[in-house]
Design an enzyme around this catalytic site. Structure first.
Site, PDB file in Angstrom:
ATOM      1  N   CYS B 253      32.717 -34.300  -7.102  1.00 17.17           N
ATOM      2  CA  CYS B 253      32.483 -32.899  -6.737  1.00 17.17           C
ATOM      3  C   CYS B 253      32.281 -32.706  -5.244  1.00 17.17           C
ATOM      4  CB  CYS B 253      31.305 -32.324  -7.521  1.00 17.17           C
ATOM      5  SG  CYS B 253      29.869 -33.396  -7.492  1.00 17.17           S
ATOM      6  N   LYS B 620     -15.987  -7.401  21.635  1.00 12.64           N
ATOM      7  CA  LYS B 620     -16.110  -8.528  22.553  1.00 12.64           C
ATOM      8  C   LYS B 620     -15.205  -9.643  22.075  1.00 12.64           C
ATOM      9  CE  LYS B 620     -21.049  -8.019  23.378  1.00 12.64           C
ATOM     10  NZ  LYS B 620     -22.343  -8.662  23.165  1.00 12.64           N
ATOM     11  N   ASP B 654     -33.134 -18.818  24.187  1.00 11.31           N
ATOM     12  CA  ASP B 654     -31.668 -19.003  24.059  1.00 11.31           C
ATOM     13  C   ASP B 654     -31.327 -20.473  24.271  1.00 11.31           C
ATOM     14  OD1 ASP B 654     -28.987 -18.331  23.794  1.00 11.31           O
ATOM     15  OD2 ASP B 654     -28.753 -17.837  25.926  1.00 11.31           O
TER      16      ASP B 654
END
Lengths: 91, 882
Positions: B253, B620, B654
């Site tokens: 084929c 932000k 912080d």
């Protein structure tokens, strides 16, 4: 439970013959039959067929076939052909 | 399935079940075999196949009446010898491939029972090929041959089975359906114990296989276009095409169907075909041929013509050709139903097309490819690599064969190094699951065993950090022609700008750019960039708190890389090393960034982060990349001696939050731990002093250093959920960042120390260790406690005592925010906090409900827990987490 049952060691080189002997033992058994597979490394299609028959016979007699010392490769074979539920297993 | 069962007799079902049972048993037994066992079986099978190659070829010809016996024998030999050559050293049992550098191993798992359909065109070679593949991969196969090739296939299966079993294969490993029906096939295709359907056959059978719901390897039909381009070696091309198209009378084929020939070479190519035994049909013959060998109703080839010789086809059609004619060549003017010969023809009839240009040639090839051959095979003859490349891109074909025969080329191993096969996967275009030349790996379930790997980590800090009182003097050592100082109004007013100027080398042109004391906006950044461009700055000095330094980082980025898209660079990412958006590496200009921090908290002078506010969009964005890190950091406490008490407290907390979060981060490492732990110790000792005695130089110095050290830790280990909560809350209620962090901190410690509802994936950590890290901090601070739980409690208590000493409000409620207002804000707070990337390095993954609960805990506020009194020595186990 299993200590009262019949105990057969399966020869690793002659598995089918061992299983046939187990069938005969099962025919006259009234309690569990313990088959010691510790020496068996591998099973072939004949052995598998015999085990299927053994399971059928045990079902008919309402007794348990207990397999002891089955290595995990053989256990997987039994799992693949859905036979594990028809036996009991002892480490 | 019920309909199928109903269509079969009980005896037939018992027969089919017997075949499956036998195969299932064999496949199960086969799982015990080693690679060596398997390889011992394969070789004698191959030899048996080679031995019987001619016998099987004859049987096939006698039974099917298709093809050429010599070619069929050759196919049988390729199916055995060539396939063996390919598989013999392949590992197909146990571990089959290893990738040690990736920690990945592939382990083979057999499929079990394969139901295999074989075609009429290549019956025995396909069986031989599939048997070898099955044994090599420890599978059992039930064959269902094409009804017109049953006997020869049965023989091929028998020969393979005998050879295999003789050398140790389990009995029943191959079986073959006798006189099967479509119902048999349908039953087996759907059988629960069949693991895979391997359908090599006509489109109907392949479709049936895929429709069964089982995993299937199906092979689609072909319609191979060939482009014979003017630069090709024409003698080679013509011989190759004849060889291929006449091989086994064109039954493969992959063989050539339509050759598209460049105008310039068309006549000479046809002459060469003619010289070598092809008959070139005239218009009338072509029309007659098309009407006869192609079914006008379906548009497909007539089965009667398949695999017949050219002379027999000519006779069938009524053409007068020479007795030794190998091939019938039919010129066509287009592709489609009105040109019947443009479809697949599994016999020695070849269509040719004269193309006036490359574009026309390629267009016709695309048309042929799409006229029933998608995914299969395409062939190009050319010496022009660009043409070959273009052809390869245009054709949808699993195999693009270059300068060689299509059919034999596609089989692999003869004209090229493709995998030898008798089953061509045609991909999705052909309705198949693969484009592979089907091979042993298609007969395996391949398991990937992936070992845990430890990701490479990093520890990056700016090149130079100058610290302690008067460290600003070090500015003298940085030569600059033009320096721009980015600062805020306060720094000018209190004289810090003048202090800095005094230490800049005198020959430097200095310009001061004053920006508002707020988180930088895009507009402010762009004004700064204008100034940098105007003064052609080669040095930027950022003098201020986090906002000023962040602004300077972004100005530098846009100054050096004007094309940088800030919105795009702020795209979210999970792992810095795998991020989608990369920061620019090419720079138009270059300027040194020196950061002089005037607060003791953010540590922005050493971090790779910068926050940018987009007022127009009301949001932000955080930019993060090590290229943003300043080149030089100056940590000089003279700039913080006048910090107000409130700011000292907020920025100090912080800093503590940075250190604690870096300490328990999933990216924490011994490198970051050493910085985080040191910073925590310094904060607990010196922050209260700096707060209560602002002029205490030692406390100010230590806090200024602590902020920088904590920033080094979180620059590499990142922060956590505390920051996610604080960002959301601070933005919504206008609360300073440090204070917002402080309000969350004790609650976050308790949260992380508990058993997570959801663990965070963290490949670099062995088990959950956040609570142990907190306990370690408690030990470092000498807080006492016998157990980890007690130590964590003591850390919480110590933190709360510190916050009380700094006069930080105990709750959000104390800020005057009503419960109703807070409740109204809650959905948005939770959403924003969850979107915040900060928590992605937190040890515990916060659920949305847990974020809400943390907010509410902070709202209700803290109450001092009981402090465990006993101080116990640290145990090895507790320390083992570091």
């Amino acid at each position: 439970m299993t200590s009262n049952g019949e105990w057969l060691e399966i020869d690793g080189e002659r598995v089918v013959q061992g299983l046939q002997a187990a069938r005969e033992a099962l025919a006259s058994a009234h309690s569990d039959v313990v088959l010691d597979f510790s020496a068996v490394r591998r099973i072939d299609p004949n052995a598998l067929r015999t085990m299927e028959k053994l399971a059928g016979l045990a079902d008919g007699k309402a007794v348990k076939v207990v397999l002891r010392g089955v290595n995990v490769d053989i256990y997987k074979v039994l799992k693949l052909v859905k036979l594990t539920s028809r036996f009991s297993f002892l480490a | 399935m019920a309909e199928i069962v109903a269509s079969l007799s009980e005896e037939r079902i018992a027969y089919l079940e017997g075949l499956v049972s036998q195969a299932r048993t064999a496949a199960a037994i086969f799982t015990q075999y080693t690679q060596e066992d398997v390889d011992r079986i394969v070789k004698p099978m191959v030899l048996a196949g080679l031995e019987q190659a001619q016998y099987l070829a004859r049987l096939a010809i006698e039974e099917t009446r298709l093809g050429v016996v010599e070619d069929k024998a050759l196919k049988n030999m390729v199916a055995t010898e060539f396939v063996y050559n390919y598989v013999k050293d392949k590992r197909t049992v146990g571990t089959i491939r290893e990738f040690p550098e990736r920690g990945v191993v592939e382990v083979a798992e057999p499929i079990g029972v394969i139901f295999s359909l074989t075609p009429i065109t290549n019956p025995t070679s396909t069986v031989l090929f599939k048997c070898i593949m099955a044994i090599k991969t420890r599978n059992a196969v039930i064959f269902s041959p094409h009804p017109s090739a049953g006997h020869c296939c049965y023989e091929a299966v028998r020969i393979m089975h005998e050879a295999a079993v003789k050398h140790g294969a389990p009995e029943g490993v191959f079986t073959c359906l006798e006189s099967q029906t479509l119902q048999d096939n349908a039953y087996l295709m759907r059988h629960k114990d069949v693991g895979l359907i391997d359908a090599t056959g006509g489109p109907g059978m392949v479709k049936a296989a895929y429709s069964s719901g089982k995993p299937a390897l199906g092979v689609g039909p072909g319609n191979t276009p060939v482009y014979l381009e003017k630069t090709a070696d024409l003698n080679m091309a013509v011989v190759d095409i004849i060889t291929s198209k006449t091989f086994d009378n064109g039954t493969i084929c992959a063989s050539e169907q339509t050759v598209v020939i460049d105008d310039e070479i068309y006549d000479s190519v046809l002459q060469k075909f003619s010289d070598l035994g092809a008959h070139i049909c005239n218009e009338k013959e072509t029309e007659l041929l098309g009407r006869t060998v192609i079914d006008p109703k379906t548009g497909y080839m007539q089965p009667l013509a398949v695999g017949q010789k050219a002379t027999d086809i000519a006779r069938m059609v009524g053409l007068s050709v020479k007795p030794n004619t190998k091939l019938l060549i039919a010129p066509i003017q287009g592709v489609g139903r009105e040109y019947p010969l443009s479809v697949e023809k599994l016999f020695p009839v070849l269509a040719v097309y004269r193309a006036k240009s490359v574009n026309e040639a390629l267009t016709v090839c695309v048309d042929v490819n799409h006229a029933g051959g998608i995914g299969h095979t395409a062939v190009v003859f050319s010496r022009n690599d660009e043409i070959i490349q273009k052809f390869s891109e245009l054709m949808n074909a699993g195999r693009i064969i270059v300068n060689s025969p299509g059919s034999i080329g596609a089989l692999g191993g003869v004209y090229n190094d493709m995998v030898p096969t008798f089953s061509f996967g045609c991909g999705t275009g052909g309705g198949n699951s693969t484009t592979d030349n089907v091979n042993v790996y298609n007969y395996l379930n391949i398991k990937r065993v992936a070992r845990r790997t430890q990701a490479h980590m990093w520890f990056r800090v700016p090149n130079q950090i100058y610290f302690n009182m008067n460290a600003v003097e070090n500015l003298r050592q940085f030569p600059s022609r033009s320096t721009v100082i980015i600062t805020n109004p306060a720094m000018e007013q209190i004289g810090h700008v003048d202090t800095v100027r005094r230490h800049i080398p005198p020959e430097t042109l200095v310009h001061v750019s004053v920006i508002p004391d707020a988180e930088p906006e895009v507009k402010v950044v762009m004004q700064g960039v204008e100034a940098l461009n105007f003064y052609k700055a080669d040095q930027i000095i950022a003098l201020g708190g986090g906002s000023v330094i962040d602004a300077a980082k972004i100005m530098k980025l846009k100054y050096e890389s004007p094309e940088a898209d800030l919105e795009e660079l702020a795209a979210p990412f999970l792992d810095l090393r795998k991020r989608v958006v990369q920061y620019p590496t090419e720079k138009v200009t270059k300027a040194r960034l020196i950061a002089i921090s005037t607060t003791s908290g953010t540590g922005s002078e050493v971090t790779p982060f910068a926050v940018l506010t987009n007022k127009q969009q009301g949001r932000k964005v955080t930019l993060a990349d090590y290229s943003l890190s300043p080149d030089v950091a100056i940590v000089d406490p003279q700039f913080v001696m006048s910090m107000p008490k409130g700011l000292t407290a907020d920025t100090g907390v912080d800093c503590l939050t940075h250190a604690l979060e870096a300490g328990v981060s999933i990216f924490a490492s011994p490198y970051t731990d050493s910085n985080a732990m040191q910073a925590i110790r310094m904060v607990f000792k010196f922050l209260p002093i700096a707060y209560e005695h602002p002029q205490d130089e030692e406390a100010r110095t230590m806090m200024h250093n602590a902020a920088c050290i904590a920033a080094i830790a979180f620059s590499n280990a990142s922060v956590g959920v505390n920051h996610a909560l604080a960002h959301a809350f601070g933005a919504r209620f206008g609360v300073a960042h440090g204070r917002a962090n402080a309000l969350m901190l004790p609650h976050v410690i308790a949260f992380n120390a508990g058993v997570p509802t959801k663990f965070m994936p963290s490949p670099n950590q062995r088990g959950y260790i956040a609570h142990k890290k907190y306990a370690m901090v408690a030990d470092l601070l000498g807080l006492g406690g016998k157990t980890i739980e007690e130590k964590v409690k003591n850390l919480e208590a110590a933190t709360e005592r510190l916050l009380d000493r700094l006069a930080i409000p105990r709750s959000i409620a104390e800020l005057g925010i009503s419960k109703e207002e807070f409740e109204r804000a809650m959905p948005e707070l939770v959403k924003i906090a969850f979107d915040d990337p900060s928590w992605r390095s937190n040890p515990r993954m916060p659920l949305l409900s847990e974020l809400a609960e943390l907010f509410w805990s902070a709202y209700r506020g803290r109450s001092l827990p009981t402090v465990a009194k006993a101080s116990q020595p640290q145990t090895a186990e507790e320390w083992s987490c570091v």
